[in-house]
Scaffold this motif. Sequence first.
Motif, PDB file in Angstrom:
ATOM      1  N   GLY A 172     -20.620  42.338 -25.219  1.00 56.27           N
ATOM      2  CA  GLY A 172     -20.045  41.874 -23.960  1.00 56.27           C
ATOM      3  C   GLY A 172     -18.997  40.803 -24.212  1.00 56.27           C
ATOM      4  O   GLY A 172     -17.925  40.799 -23.602  1.00 56.27           O
TER       5      GLY A 172
ATOM      6  N   ILE B 243     -14.159  48.393 -19.402  1.00 52.57           N
ATOM      7  CA  ILE B 243     -14.865  47.672 -18.335  1.00 52.57           C
ATOM      8  C   ILE B 243     -14.223  47.988 -16.989  1.00 52.57           C
ATOM      9  O   ILE B 243     -13.122  48.526 -16.933  1.00 52.57           O
TER      10      ILE B 243
ATOM     11  N   LEU C 161     -24.477  37.460 -21.636  1.00 55.19           N
ATOM     12  CA  LEU C 161     -23.578  38.373 -22.328  1.00 55.19           C
ATOM     13  C   LEU C 161     -24.139  38.697 -23.709  1.00 55.19           C
ATOM     14  O   LEU C 161     -24.680  37.832 -24.387  1.00 55.19           O
TER      15      LEU C 161
ATOM     16  N   LEU D  87     -23.386  45.383 -22.255  1.00 52.95           N
ATOM     17  CA  LEU D  87     -22.501  44.214 -22.224  1.00 52.95           C
ATOM     18  C   LEU D  87     -23.270  42.972 -21.810  1.00 52.95           C
ATOM     19  O   LEU D  87     -22.843  41.845 -22.069  1.00 52.95           O
ATOM     20  N   VAL D  88     -24.373  43.196 -21.176  1.00 53.31           N
ATOM     21  CA  VAL D  88     -25.167  42.103 -20.644  1.00 53.31           C
ATOM     22  C   VAL D  88     -26.629  42.434 -20.921  1.00 53.31           C
ATOM     23  O   VAL D  88     -27.000  43.603 -20.979  1.00 53.31           O
TER      24      VAL D  88
ATOM     25  N   MET E  26     -23.491  47.065 -16.187  1.00 52.61           N
ATOM     26  CA  MET E  26     -23.107  46.263 -17.353  1.00 52.61           C
ATOM     27  C   MET E  26     -24.243  46.246 -18.376  1.00 52.61           C
ATOM     28  O   MET E  26     -24.009  46.242 -19.581  1.00 52.61           O
TER      29      MET E  26
ATOM     30  N   ARG F 273     -15.827  42.435 -25.466  1.00 54.97           N
ATOM     31  CA  ARG F 273     -15.049  43.048 -24.379  1.00 54.97           C
ATOM     32  C   ARG F 273     -14.328  41.978 -23.573  1.00 54.97           C
ATOM     33  O   ARG F 273     -13.190  42.145 -23.162  1.00 54.97           O
TER      34      ARG F 273
ATOM     35  N   PHE G  15     -18.024  38.417 -15.732  1.00 58.15           N
ATOM     36  CA  PHE G  15     -17.774  38.004 -17.120  1.00 58.15           C
ATOM     37  C   PHE G  15     -17.448  36.511 -17.184  1.00 58.15           C
ATOM     38  O   PHE G  15     -18.033  35.774 -17.975  1.00 58.15           O
TER      39      PHE G  15
END
Lengths: 184, 184
Positions: A127, A61, A123, A106-107, A101, A130, A69
Amino acid sequence: MPQSIPTPPRPLRDDVAIGALHARDYLGSLGALGLTARLKRLTDGLLHEARALYDELGLGIEPNWHLVFLLLEAHGALTVTEITTALGVAHPSVVAMTTRMIERGLVKPHPNPTDARSKRLRLTPKGRARLAAAKPVWEASRAALETLMGETGVDVLGLVASLERALEARSYRTRTLDARVEET
Amino acid sequence: MPQSIPTPPRPLRDDVAIGALHARDYLGSLGALGLTARLKRLTDGLLHEARALYDELGLGIEPNWHLVFLLLEAHGALTVTEITTALGVAHPSVVAMTTRMIERGLVKPHPNPTDARSKRLRLTPKGRARLAAAKPVWEASRAALETLMGETGVDVLGLVASLERALEARSYRTRTLDARVEET
DNA sequence: GTCCGATGCGTAGCCCGCTACGTACTTGTC
DNA sequence: GACAAGTACGTAGCGGGCTACGCATCGGAC
């Protein structure tokens, strides 16, 4: 009376190399004139070191995703605008971050039932994984920064807050323009 | 014991808008975790305001050229490498700045008689004129920053210097890695 | 129901910083 | 003198920040 902008100390012959100029010495000698440059160097340095560290630890990331996050973890799902106001940056910056992202899985954007213009970001399991992997590093970073600040013997966070407040009350631009008039 | 990373206070229902999140409040609530982001916001803000101000006043230069101008004024002619070490940034950044200053006719490269690899950069008359026009603004900016720093009641320049020294002695990366191990 | 301003998001374009790499030219050494 | 190592500068490519602008949707006024 504040010292004025330094004038050439002794113009050297042009074909002669100047002596060793070191960043800390030179920038420091400028006083307030070098302040913004030093601050930029400092913060950019922290960012680049963090990026290198994240790569080294294989976090996968960007350092700047940190706050996104935490925000998504705390609130479940947020729109770009909500993130924008929480972070206090221009929205295209948030769009750039969240887009990447999303690209990395991740999202995930979810349509907003009440407003077709926006979408809520949440998320993904990846995600969250991470995030979990990064948390210890953030925790270590926080500890390191607290130690660093402690070493200075100054309430750094308080200082930053008061600078933010002061500049919010009267912008740098306004302050400079006013100072300019007074000189005249 | 330092406060730890905040966990979701109360995960809201996802289809419900969160309350107003304000940048200063949110970032401030994170303590050291939000420090680098706040510093970056602060310094970027200063840079962007300066750029807008320079445009407004028609200075025709970038805020970041500031130090290059002062350096060239003080030393007559310098190579890219000399500027690089004086400013403490990576050389491609200096190349980018000076290239654009050359394109705009503010600086002119002169072959170095003793070393064909490098060239000495010198201000052109136009460059000196821009410098002269910008100086009062820098002077005002310095005055504004000194006032701003004074309002905080903290020796900001001293603090920045001590942070620079501390990070030079032990990098942020090292500090974070060490803090990480201690946690384990 | 209609219209227009406000809002949410995305894109384009500009500048900043860095690392990695390429290409000359210097310099030191045999 | 020849060659390797080092140095100066430039380019490529990635990420960051911002403003300006475009487009679709929302929402309030009529």
